[in-house]
Design a protein around this motif. Sequence first.
Motif, mmCIF file in Angstrom:
data_model
loop_
_atom_site.group_PDB
_atom_site.id
_atom_site.type_symbol
_atom_site.label_atom_id
_atom_site.label_comp_id
_atom_site.label_asym_id
_atom_site.label_seq_id
_atom_site.Cartn_x
_atom_site.Cartn_y
_atom_site.Cartn_z
ATOM 1 N N ALA A 1 0.801 -1.227 0.000
ATOM 2 C CA ALA A 1 0.000 0.000 0.000
ATOM 3 C C ALA A 1 0.831 1.274 0.000
ATOM 4 O O ALA A 1 0.506 2.239 -0.702
ATOM 5 N N THR A 2 1.903 1.306 0.779
ATOM 6 C CA THR A 2 2.646 2.560 0.916
ATOM 7 C C THR A 2 3.445 2.910 -0.331
ATOM 8 O O THR A 2 3.923 4.044 -0.460
ATOM 9 N N ALA A 3 3.607 1.964 -1.252
ATOM 10 C CA ALA A 3 4.225 2.275 -2.544
ATOM 11 C C ALA A 3 3.158 2.441 -3.617
ATOM 12 O O ALA A 3 3.333 3.175 -4.584
ATOM 13 N N ALA A 4 2.034 1.733 -3.446
ATOM 14 C CA ALA A 4 0.949 1.811 -4.425
ATOM 15 C C ALA A 4 0.373 3.218 -4.502
ATOM 16 O O ALA A 4 0.060 3.711 -5.594
ATOM 17 N N LEU A 5 0.246 3.872 -3.351
ATOM 18 C CA LEU A 5 -0.332 5.217 -3.341
ATOM 19 C C LEU A 5 0.544 6.220 -4.084
ATOM 20 O O LEU A 5 0.064 6.864 -5.022
ATOM 21 N N PRO A 6 1.809 6.393 -3.717
ATOM 22 C CA PRO A 6 2.623 7.361 -4.474
ATOM 23 C C PRO A 6 2.828 6.960 -5.922
ATOM 24 O O PRO A 6 3.026 7.808 -6.799
ATOM 25 N N GLY A 7 2.755 5.638 -6.200
ATOM 26 C CA GLY A 7 2.874 5.168 -7.574
ATOM 27 C C GLY A 7 1.575 5.302 -8.358
ATOM 28 O O GLY A 7 1.536 4.996 -9.552
ATOM 29 N N LYS A 8 0.499 5.723 -7.663
ATOM 30 C CA LYS A 8 -0.825 5.935 -8.254
ATOM 31 C C LYS A 8 -1.389 4.679 -8.929
ATOM 32 O O LYS A 8 -2.157 4.758 -9.889
ATOM 33 N N LEU A 9 -1.031 3.529 -8.396
ATOM 34 C CA LEU A 9 -1.470 2.275 -9.012
ATOM 35 C C LEU A 9 -2.972 2.076 -8.911
ATOM 36 O O LEU A 9 -3.574 1.383 -9.739
ATOM 37 N N HIS A 10 -3.587 2.678 -7.896
ATOM 38 C CA HIS A 10 -5.036 2.533 -7.722
ATOM 39 C C HIS A 10 -5.817 3.196 -8.872
ATOM 40 O O HIS A 10 -6.992 2.909 -9.067
ATOM 41 N N GLU A 11 -5.154 4.063 -9.620
ATOM 42 C CA GLU A 11 -5.815 4.683 -10.767
ATOM 43 C C GLU A 11 -6.008 3.687 -11.905
ATOM 44 O O GLU A 11 -6.982 3.789 -12.674
ATOM 45 N N VAL A 12 -5.101 2.734 -12.017
ATOM 46 C CA VAL A 12 -5.180 1.759 -13.123
ATOM 47 C C VAL A 12 -5.560 0.361 -12.648
ATOM 48 O O VAL A 12 -5.969 -0.486 -13.440
ATOM 49 N N ALA A 13 -5.424 0.109 -11.345
ATOM 50 C CA ALA A 13 -5.814 -1.181 -10.760
ATOM 51 C C ALA A 13 -6.612 -0.893 -9.489
ATOM 52 O O ALA A 13 -6.096 -1.010 -8.375
ATOM 53 N N PRO A 14 -7.871 -0.506 -9.635
ATOM 54 C CA PRO A 14 -8.655 -0.017 -8.497
ATOM 55 C C PRO A 14 -9.198 -1.075 -7.549
ATOM 56 O O PRO A 14 -9.769 -0.731 -6.506
ATOM 57 N N HIS A 15 -9.019 -2.360 -7.883
ATOM 58 C CA HIS A 15 -9.520 -3.430 -7.011
ATOM 59 C C HIS A 15 -8.373 -3.910 -6.105
ATOM 60 O O HIS A 15 -7.430 -4.557 -6.565
ATOM 61 N N ILE A 16 -8.458 -3.572 -4.843
ATOM 62 C CA ILE A 16 -7.416 -3.912 -3.867
ATOM 63 C C ILE A 16 -7.904 -5.059 -2.995
ATOM 64 O O ILE A 16 -8.950 -4.955 -2.345
ATOM 65 N N THR A 17 -7.158 -6.154 -2.999
ATOM 66 C CA THR A 17 -7.514 -7.312 -2.184
ATOM 67 C C THR A 17 -6.391 -7.571 -1.185
ATOM 68 O O THR A 17 -5.252 -7.827 -1.583
ATOM 69 N N ARG A 18 -6.734 -7.511 0.085
ATOM 70 C CA ARG A 18 -5.732 -7.752 1.131
ATOM 71 C C ARG A 18 -5.686 -9.254 1.412
ATOM 72 O O ARG A 18 -6.524 -9.793 2.121
ATOM 73 N N ILE A 19 -4.667 -9.887 0.821
ATOM 74 C CA ILE A 19 -4.510 -11.338 0.899
ATOM 75 C C ILE A 19 -3.811 -11.763 2.183
ATOM 76 O O ILE A 19 -4.073 -12.838 2.729
ATOM 77 N N GLY A 20 -2.898 -10.933 2.660
ATOM 78 C CA GLY A 20 -2.091 -11.299 3.826
ATOM 79 C C GLY A 20 -0.826 -12.042 3.427
ATOM 80 O O GLY A 20 -0.375 -12.943 4.134
#
Length: 354
Positions: free
Chosen positions: A217-236
């Motif tokens: 998560a802490t790299a996904a946010l600054p990398g703006k990955l949620h803009e192109v991959a908006p489905h986040i699944t916390r697998i563990g």
Amino acid sequence: MFGPTLRKTMIAALAVAAATAAKAETINVTYVAGHPPVFRWVRLANEVFIPAVNKQLEGSGHTINWDEQYGGSLAKVGDELEAVEEGLAEIGGISSVFDPAKLSLQNVTYYTPFVSSDPNLVVETIDALHETNEAMLSTWEENGLEYLGGPIAIDDYILMTTFPVNSIEDLKGKKIGAPGPAVNWLEGTGAVGVSGNLTTYYNEIKTGVYDGVIVFATAALPGKLHEVAPHITRIGFGAQYAGAIAANKDWYDGQPEAVQKALKDAADTYKAAYLDDLDKAVTASFKAMQEQGATISDVDAEFRQKWAAGMDNVAKKWAAQVDSEGKAGTEILKAYLDAIRAAGGEPVRNWDQE
């Protein structure tokens, strides 16, 4: 030739000059990192590690003139080790996750997924192993490096996709990017794992090269990955140890004791600041991505257990391979998981005991 008074005056002047020269001694040091400063391990090198070294050296007679080379300006991601080993840089943030052959033992966490989602526990355990197990240090030394510390902690890995994930079957045939050894985590899911890194994920998802990525998560946010991959699944998948700060060993061995101590003390300061910063950022990152349109879901224990059970024992395979290279793979695998369990960690799968 000179009178006593003049001799004393000259001796005193020379002493002052010598002391001044010592105080003015400047050491040129290049610090290299393949990732840009938007990522924590690079940003805090600038904000914490370097200032901590400078502060430690105050009054020692030694100062450092820093040249910071980030974001591929001197070495790309995964090439930092070679840059420091070859003397292109004196110190670097070494991404062990992208050097699984040269820093095999440091990659033990990436071959043991589903062990612990606590980054503090994971990296403190690996950092401590460097103090208690000579094999851990030997892998750095074999590559001409001196381990300074300052481990790079990675928060719990998640799955980010262009499609919703409601079951493991949803991954069948999908192309998923993952860092280095983490590609192994996709075994048994039907997904096609592709090795990649943070600097390219965004464009590769956007252009359809990947259908998703395993990231944190802490790299996904600054990398703006949620803009192109908006489905986040916390697998563990678990938190990880991804590298540390290291110096060219020949250079380090030639430095004054005060400089050597300053570097290692500053690495400890960096570690403490890093873990504190990371802890605060994890919650904030998920909150921000959700507010910006991402959908976040958590899998249950049954889903997690099914995923872990469906994998080959990648840890045992890794350990056997490392053993065959004359390194302590099985020994480090057991030492790492024993330490995790002793500290209260509860692995979903006890890779070393099968």
